[in-house]
Design an enzyme around this catalytic site. Structure first.
Site, PDB file in Angstrom:
ATOM      1  N   LYS A 162      35.343 102.990 203.365  1.00 47.59           N
ATOM      2  CA  LYS A 162      35.702 101.892 202.462  1.00 47.59           C
ATOM      3  C   LYS A 162      34.919 102.158 201.173  1.00 47.59           C
ATOM      4  O   LYS A 162      34.094 101.343 200.738  1.00 47.59           O
ATOM      5  CB  LYS A 162      35.332 100.553 203.121  1.00 47.59           C
ATOM      6  CG  LYS A 162      35.868  99.332 202.419  1.00 47.59           C
ATOM      7  CD  LYS A 162      37.357  99.125 202.605  1.00 47.59           C
ATOM      8  CE  LYS A 162      37.816  97.926 201.783  1.00 47.59           C
ATOM      9  NZ  LYS A 162      39.290  97.807 201.729  1.00 47.59           N
ATOM     10  N   ASP A 204      40.094 100.834 219.452  1.00 49.58           N
ATOM     11  CA  ASP A 204      40.805  99.854 220.279  1.00 49.58           C
ATOM     12  C   ASP A 204      42.273  99.815 219.866  1.00 49.58           C
ATOM     13  O   ASP A 204      43.172  99.761 220.698  1.00 49.58           O
ATOM     14  CB  ASP A 204      40.199  98.444 220.132  1.00 49.58           C
ATOM     15  CG  ASP A 204      39.288  98.096 221.302  1.00 49.58           C
ATOM     16  OD1 ASP A 204      38.692  99.027 221.879  1.00 49.58           O
ATOM     17  OD2 ASP A 204      39.177  96.899 221.636  1.00 49.58           O
ATOM     18  N   ASP A 237      41.354 100.175 205.852  1.00 53.18           N
ATOM     19  CA  ASP A 237      42.500  99.264 205.977  1.00 53.18           C
ATOM     20  C   ASP A 237      43.808 100.045 205.978  1.00 53.18           C
ATOM     21  O   ASP A 237      44.722  99.781 206.755  1.00 53.18           O
ATOM     22  CB  ASP A 237      42.482  98.182 204.880  1.00 53.18           C
ATOM     23  CG  ASP A 237      42.153  98.720 203.503  1.00 53.18           C
ATOM     24  OD1 ASP A 237      41.837  99.915 203.370  1.00 53.18           O
ATOM     25  OD2 ASP A 237      42.218  97.928 202.534  1.00 53.18           O
ATOM     26  N   ASP A 263      34.844 101.509 216.067  1.00 54.76           N
ATOM     27  CA  ASP A 263      35.016 100.568 217.174  1.00 54.76           C
ATOM     28  C   ASP A 263      36.387  99.916 217.078  1.00 54.76           C
ATOM     29  O   ASP A 263      37.148  99.859 218.043  1.00 54.76           O
ATOM     30  CB  ASP A 263      33.911  99.506 217.114  1.00 54.76           C
ATOM     31  CG  ASP A 263      34.066  98.477 218.217  1.00 54.76           C
ATOM     32  OD1 ASP A 263      34.304  98.892 219.365  1.00 54.76           O
ATOM     33  OD2 ASP A 263      33.970  97.271 217.925  1.00 54.76           O
ATOM     34  N   TYR A 272      25.751  98.149 213.444  1.00 52.52           N
ATOM     35  CA  TYR A 272      25.282  97.875 214.798  1.00 52.52           C
ATOM     36  C   TYR A 272      23.757  97.919 214.904  1.00 52.52           C
ATOM     37  O   TYR A 272      23.175  97.271 215.753  1.00 52.52           O
ATOM     38  CB  TYR A 272      25.849  98.910 215.772  1.00 52.52           C
ATOM     39  CG  TYR A 272      27.210  98.585 216.317  1.00 52.52           C
ATOM     40  CD1 TYR A 272      28.308  98.461 215.479  1.00 52.52           C
ATOM     41  CD2 TYR A 272      27.408  98.409 217.683  1.00 52.52           C
ATOM     42  CE1 TYR A 272      29.555  98.188 215.994  1.00 52.52           C
ATOM     43  CE2 TYR A 272      28.654  98.137 218.202  1.00 52.52           C
ATOM     44  CZ  TYR A 272      29.733  98.030 217.353  1.00 52.52           C
ATOM     45  OH  TYR A 272      30.965  97.753 217.865  1.00 52.52           O
TER      46      TYR A 272
HETATM   47  C1  IPM Z   1      32.878  99.999 222.770  1.00 51.14           C
HETATM   48  C2  IPM Z   1      32.529  98.571 223.078  1.00 51.14           C
HETATM   49  C3  IPM Z   1      31.089  98.345 222.676  1.00 51.14           C
HETATM   50  C4  IPM Z   1      30.959  98.551 221.179  1.00 51.14           C
HETATM   51  C5  IPM Z   1      30.494  96.969 223.067  1.00 51.14           C
HETATM   52  C6  IPM Z   1      30.701  96.675 224.532  1.00 51.14           C
HETATM   53  C7  IPM Z   1      29.056  96.875 222.679  1.00 51.14           C
HETATM   54  O1  IPM Z   1      33.386  97.691 222.421  1.00 51.14           O
HETATM   55  O2  IPM Z   1      32.280 100.897 223.382  1.00 51.14           O
HETATM   56  O3  IPM Z   1      33.760 100.241 221.946  1.00 51.14           O
HETATM   57  O4  IPM Z   1      31.215  97.639 220.392  1.00 51.14           O
HETATM   58  O5  IPM Z   1      30.605  99.660 220.781  1.00 51.14           O
HETATM   59 MN    MN Z   2      34.935  98.644 221.255  1.00 51.75          MN
END
Ligand code: IPM
Ligand code: MN
Length: 357
Positions: A190, A250, A222, A246, A142
């Protein structure tokens, strides 16, 4: 206690859910005798429109001067659909993370019995899942430089960089959480491919001696992604680098049945930030239908992590549990045949519960 909070509602559903998070915060402060002061700041698309910067200097100053930040969400389709836009709402979030030194992002994954049927996984796999993802938040791909394009535009590159210091401090957060929980730490990397991952592993191995009670395990990302679906109960504390975290969080967030329920805390050098993980959901903005629970639970995390006020945090959690078990829920998590409540109805019910208990 005197509490000064920066309130950054942001874009999309941000303002609606934040209103409920703030009402709950006020009710708690009133009940427990804390002196609350708060101030609004702008960020994201809203701030780009107003001042051309998604994390304006004034907002940063407000965050630095506060004891905690409550954050809604940023993002707007008008930027997503325009690849040549020079400034984007998400840049504001990255700038805030970097400038506040928020190197640790804590995302707890817990299940609610009454929501298990909403999970894409079989009931028996999800039941009892309770783990914590600690995601490194200010390093890796990032932020690594160089990043860009070759002069002729035919090649693009990103760089993954981690220093010993950055790795040590996030692993420490992982170990400490494991100590407070079931004492199991999974370091996700990884290391069969990446040099940064090999440094993570080397440092983690060195730190194992300082935490002899913690059982440490190393898992390729993975494999971890697969294991999370096959056996979510397996994990206690996961610690990992920015991009892996990240993606995995999710994935983890939907296992429980609703993304609308998951709060997060970002902690580090300066003021900590508390935010729901679900994002700005622009299609629902202004409709009073978004689920306010993740924001309300983020406020609970704020009382716990930023102020060490456990009783206050517990009462919020209790109120949220009560709203769920009495089916005062927004449509995304409502049981079949029951009416879906609006954002404000759910928030007001929880606020009233706090006042009356
Ligand atoms: C998160 C979001 C952010 C990230 C984006 C909105 C920049 O997906 O907080 O997980 O990728 O960190
Ligand atoms: Mn995210």
């Amino acid at each position: 206690m005197k509490l000064k909070i920066a309130v950054l509602p942001g874009d999309g559903i941000g303002p609606e859910i934040m209103k409920q998070g703030l009402e709950v915060t006020k009710a708690i402060c009133e009940k427990f005798g804390h002196e609350l002061s708060y101030e609004y700041g702008i960020c994201g698309a809203q701030a780009i429109d107003q001042v051309g910067n998604p994390y304006p200097e004034e907002t940063h100053r407000l965050c630095m001067e506060s004891n905690a930040v409550l954050f809604g969400a940023v993002g707007d389709p008008k930027f997503d659909n325009n690849p040549s836009a020079k400034v984007r709402p998400e840049q504001g979030l990255l700038a805030m993370r970097k400038r506040l030194g928020l190197y640790a992002n804590i995302r707890p994954i817990t299940t609610f019995e009454s929501l298990i049927h909403k999970s894409p996984l079989k009931d028996e796999l999800v039941r009892g899942a309770d783990f914590m993802c600690i995601r490194e938040l200010t390093g890796g791909l990032y932020f690594g430089r160089p990043q860009g394009r070759s002069e002729d535009g035919t090649v693009a590159y990103d760089t993954c960089v981690y220093s010993r210091e950055e790795i040590e401090r996030i692993l420490k957060v992982g170990f400490e959480f494991a100590m407070k929980r079931r004492k199991k730490l999974t370091v996700v990397d990884k290391a069969n491919i990446l040099a940064t991952s090999r440094l993570w592993r080397e440092i983690a191995k060195g730190m194992e001696k300082e935490y002899p009670e913690v059982e440490v395990e190393y898992m390729f990302v993975d494999n971890a992604a697969m294991r999370m679906i096959q056996w979510p109960n397996y994990f206690d504390v996961i610690v990992t680098e920015n991009m892996f975290g990240d993606i995995l969080t999710d994935e983890a967030s939907v296992i429980t049945g609703s993304m609308g329920l998951l709060p997060s805390a970002s902690i580090g050098t300066y003021t900590s930030v508390f935010e729901p993980i679900h994002g700005s959901w622009p299609q629902a903005a202004g409709k009073n239908i978004a689920n306010p629970l993740a924001t309300i639970l983020s406020a609970a995390m704020m009382f716990d992590y930023a102020f060490n006020l456990k009783e206050e945090a517990t009462l919020i959690q209790e109120a949220v549990d009560a709203s769920m078990s009495q089916n005062i829920r927004t449509s995304d998590i409502q049981v079949e045949g029951e009416k879906g409540y609006s954002t404000s109805e759910v928030g007001e019910w929880i606020t009233a519960y706090i006042k009356n208990h």
